[in-house]
Design a protein around this motif. Structure first.
Motif, mmCIF file in Angstrom:
data_model
loop_
_atom_site.group_PDB
_atom_site.id
_atom_site.type_symbol
_atom_site.label_atom_id
_atom_site.label_comp_id
_atom_site.label_asym_id
_atom_site.label_seq_id
_atom_site.Cartn_x
_atom_site.Cartn_y
_atom_site.Cartn_z
ATOM 1 N N GLN A 174 36.787 29.482 49.354
ATOM 2 C CA GLN A 174 37.313 30.764 48.907
ATOM 3 C C GLN A 174 36.535 31.276 47.697
ATOM 4 O O GLN A 174 36.197 32.460 47.607
ATOM 5 N N MET A 175 36.215 30.385 46.765
ATOM 6 C CA MET A 175 35.462 30.806 45.591
ATOM 7 C C MET A 175 34.034 31.193 45.974
ATOM 8 O O MET A 175 33.472 32.132 45.389
ATOM 9 N N VAL A 176 33.464 30.513 46.945
ATOM 10 C CA VAL A 176 32.135 30.895 47.435
ATOM 11 C C VAL A 176 32.175 32.318 47.982
ATOM 12 O O VAL A 176 31.290 33.135 47.713
ATOM 13 N N THR A 177 33.217 32.626 48.750
ATOM 14 C CA THR A 177 33.371 33.964 49.315
ATOM 15 C C THR A 177 33.512 35.005 48.211
ATOM 16 O O THR A 177 32.932 36.105 48.299
ATOM 17 N N GLN A 178 34.271 34.668 47.157
ATOM 18 C CA GLN A 178 34.409 35.585 46.026
ATOM 19 C C GLN A 178 33.067 35.809 45.332
ATOM 20 O O GLN A 178 32.741 36.933 44.926
ATOM 21 N N MET A 179 32.293 34.758 45.185
ATOM 22 C CA MET A 179 30.972 34.869 44.584
ATOM 23 C C MET A 179 30.081 35.797 45.410
ATOM 24 O O MET A 179 29.395 36.674 44.869
ATOM 25 N N GLU A 180 30.094 35.616 46.715
ATOM 26 C CA GLU A 180 29.267 36.435 47.594
ATOM 27 C C GLU A 180 29.667 37.904 47.504
ATOM 28 O O GLU A 180 28.812 38.801 47.536
ATOM 29 N N SER A 181 30.954 38.142 47.357
ATOM 30 C CA SER A 181 31.435 39.514 47.190
ATOM 31 C C SER A 181 30.917 40.115 45.881
ATOM 32 O O SER A 181 30.498 41.278 45.843
ATOM 33 N N LEU A 182 30.922 39.316 44.826
ATOM 34 C CA LEU A 182 30.426 39.800 43.533
ATOM 35 C C LEU A 182 28.930 40.099 43.601
ATOM 36 O O LEU A 182 28.471 41.116 43.071
ATOM 37 N N TRP A 183 28.152 39.236 44.258
ATOM 38 C CA TRP A 183 26.700 39.476 44.351
ATOM 39 C C TRP A 183 26.418 40.852 44.932
ATOM 40 O O TRP A 183 25.522 41.547 44.472
ATOM 41 N N ARG A 184 27.193 41.250 45.950
ATOM 42 C CA ARG A 184 26.965 42.545 46.598
ATOM 43 C C ARG A 184 27.300 43.714 45.678
ATOM 44 O O ARG A 184 26.789 44.822 45.862
ATOM 45 N N GLN A 185 28.149 43.459 44.672
ATOM 46 C CA GLN A 185 28.556 44.531 43.760
ATOM 47 C C GLN A 185 27.648 44.669 42.540
ATOM 48 O O GLN A 185 27.740 45.639 41.793
ATOM 49 N N LEU A 267 29.726 34.642 33.467
ATOM 50 C CA LEU A 267 29.965 33.817 34.654
ATOM 51 C C LEU A 267 28.892 32.745 34.805
ATOM 52 O O LEU A 267 29.196 31.605 35.192
ATOM 53 N N TYR A 268 27.650 33.082 34.479
ATOM 54 C CA TYR A 268 26.572 32.092 34.608
ATOM 55 C C TYR A 268 26.780 30.907 33.673
ATOM 56 O O TYR A 268 26.794 29.750 34.138
ATOM 57 N N PRO A 269 26.941 31.095 32.350
ATOM 58 C CA PRO A 269 27.179 29.917 31.510
ATOM 59 C C PRO A 269 28.468 29.180 31.848
ATOM 60 O O PRO A 269 28.543 27.956 31.680
ATOM 61 N N LEU A 270 29.471 29.895 32.343
ATOM 62 C CA LEU A 270 30.697 29.202 32.759
ATOM 63 C C LEU A 270 30.428 28.288 33.962
ATOM 64 O O LEU A 270 30.950 27.167 34.024
ATOM 65 N N MET A 271 29.607 28.752 34.889
ATOM 66 C CA MET A 271 29.245 27.904 36.026
ATOM 67 C C MET A 271 28.418 26.705 35.576
ATOM 68 O O MET A 271 28.585 25.592 36.084
ATOM 69 N N GLU A 287 39.086 33.261 36.911
ATOM 70 C CA GLU A 287 39.587 34.473 36.246
ATOM 71 C C GLU A 287 38.585 35.606 36.323
ATOM 72 O O GLU A 287 38.969 36.762 36.517
ATOM 73 N N VAL A 288 37.327 35.288 36.152
ATOM 74 C CA VAL A 288 36.297 36.322 36.253
ATOM 75 C C VAL A 288 36.221 36.848 37.680
ATOM 76 O O VAL A 288 36.242 38.069 37.913
ATOM 77 N N LEU A 289 36.144 35.959 38.638
ATOM 78 C CA LEU A 289 35.984 36.381 40.026
ATOM 79 C C LEU A 289 37.191 37.152 40.548
ATOM 80 O O LEU A 289 37.046 38.053 41.395
ATOM 81 N N ASP A 290 38.369 36.834 40.061
ATOM 82 C CA ASP A 290 39.591 37.500 40.535
ATOM 83 C C ASP A 290 39.643 38.973 40.151
ATOM 84 O O ASP A 290 40.456 39.738 40.701
ATOM 85 N N THR A 291 38.816 39.388 39.210
ATOM 86 C CA THR A 291 38.823 40.796 38.774
ATOM 87 C C THR A 291 37.895 41.655 39.625
ATOM 88 O O THR A 291 37.815 42.863 39.391
ATOM 89 N N PHE A 292 37.194 41.046 40.590
ATOM 90 C CA PHE A 292 36.254 41.817 41.419
ATOM 91 C C PHE A 292 36.633 41.728 42.899
ATOM 92 O O PHE A 292 37.357 40.886 43.331
#
Length: 292
Positions: A174-185, A267-271, A287-292
């Motif tokens: 699920q988090m991978v999917t959220q990441m992929e969604s953010l990349w597109r934005q 998000l990068y330093p958090l990862m 928390e970061v990903l949930d806002t996008f």
């Protein structure tokens, strides 16, 4: 540090790379250091700083850090410990720099620090990235050049760490999917801006007050990127006075709506911290990903 072979290799490397004969009298192990072994070297040419790590795991880590310190040093903007030697002895890789004594901050410490950072950020080039990969902590940092920051940030920063975190079972699908969604934005989130020379790991643990009362930065993870990355990293763990941010903004204003991009930059330093130190950073990433 009683290994005579290592001491000999250090002496040879220092003498060869600095251009003058340097003799090490003794080494004092320094406390702290989650990643590297660190020492203060007493030499006949003054005090020097040494750090070492395992050559099999990180064969080129200090070579890349040496280049990063040289890059910042050459700009004459932010002050860094002057890099003196790097090399390998037996199973260890090492980096030697000048030793910086701690001092008391000048009244204009934060303003001067911000001014130096803003001047460094004005150093630019045609592409985001670097000719070679380097490290942030012990995490490999990819720097394949791109003309678009959004593409660079997705492919060189977020994507590799997401893949590694998933492979290690640190994050779920699920988090991978959220990441992929953010990349597109990302193209709509970040405005176009020239690449800036970044420190790359600018938090309170990577600067100190030097003997002249001014900032010294170290442990860089340099690359040419979006300058908001350095400012967002500085905000992530605290330790920077508000005068630092006000001065930077007055000297080199950030693009419109920079406040809305802080969490994306963090998000990068958090990862990185999630991979280095474990699941305590999972919720911060979520928390970061949930806002996008």
């Amino acid at each position: 540090m009683t290994d005579e072979l290592l001491m000999g290799e250090l002496t040879s490397a220092l003498s060869c790379q600095s251009g003058m004969k340097i003799h090490i009298n003794y080494a004092e192990k320094l406390p702290g250091g989650d990643i590297n072994e660190t020492f203060k070297l007493n030499t006949d040419s003054g005090l020097l700083f040494l750090k070492m790590n395992d050559a099999r795991s990180y064969p080129d880590m200090f070579e890349r850090e040496f280049m990063g310190l040289e890059t910042i040093y050459a700009t004459n903007t932010l002050s860094v410990p002057r890099p003196l030697a790097t090399g390998r002895s037996g199973g260890k890789v090492f980096l030697v720099t000048e030793f910086i004594e701690k001092g008391g901050a000048n009244p204009d410490f934060w303003e001067n620090f911000a001014a130096g950072l803003s001047r460094m950020h004005r150093h630019t080039q045609a592409h985001f990235g670097l000719p070679q990969a380097n490290y942030i902590g012990t995490i490999k940092q990819y720097n394949t050049p791109y003309t678009s920051w959004s593409v660079f940030y997705a492919f060189n920063r977020l994507q590799p760490l997401t893949r590694e975190a998933y492979d290690r079972h640190v994050i779920d699908k699920q988090m991978v999917t959220q990441m992929e969604s953010l990349w597109r934005q990302l193209p709509r989130i970040f405005p176009e801006e020239p690449p800036a020379l970044l420190h790359g790991d600018l938090w309170s643990g990577n600067f100190m007050v030097g003997p002249d009362g001014r900032a010294r930065v170290y442990d860089p993870a340099v690359y040419y990127g979006n300058r908001e990355m350095d400012l967002a990293m500085a905000r992530l763990f605290g330790g920077f006075d508000t005068r630092f941010y006000y001065t930077y903004q007055s000297m080199f204003p950030l693009a419109h709506e920079w406040q809305q991009r802080i969490s994306v930059c963090q998000l990068y330093p958090l990862m990185v911290h999630l991979l280095l130190f474990g699941g305590s950073y999972y919720n911060s990433v979520k928390e970061v990903l949930d806002t996008f």
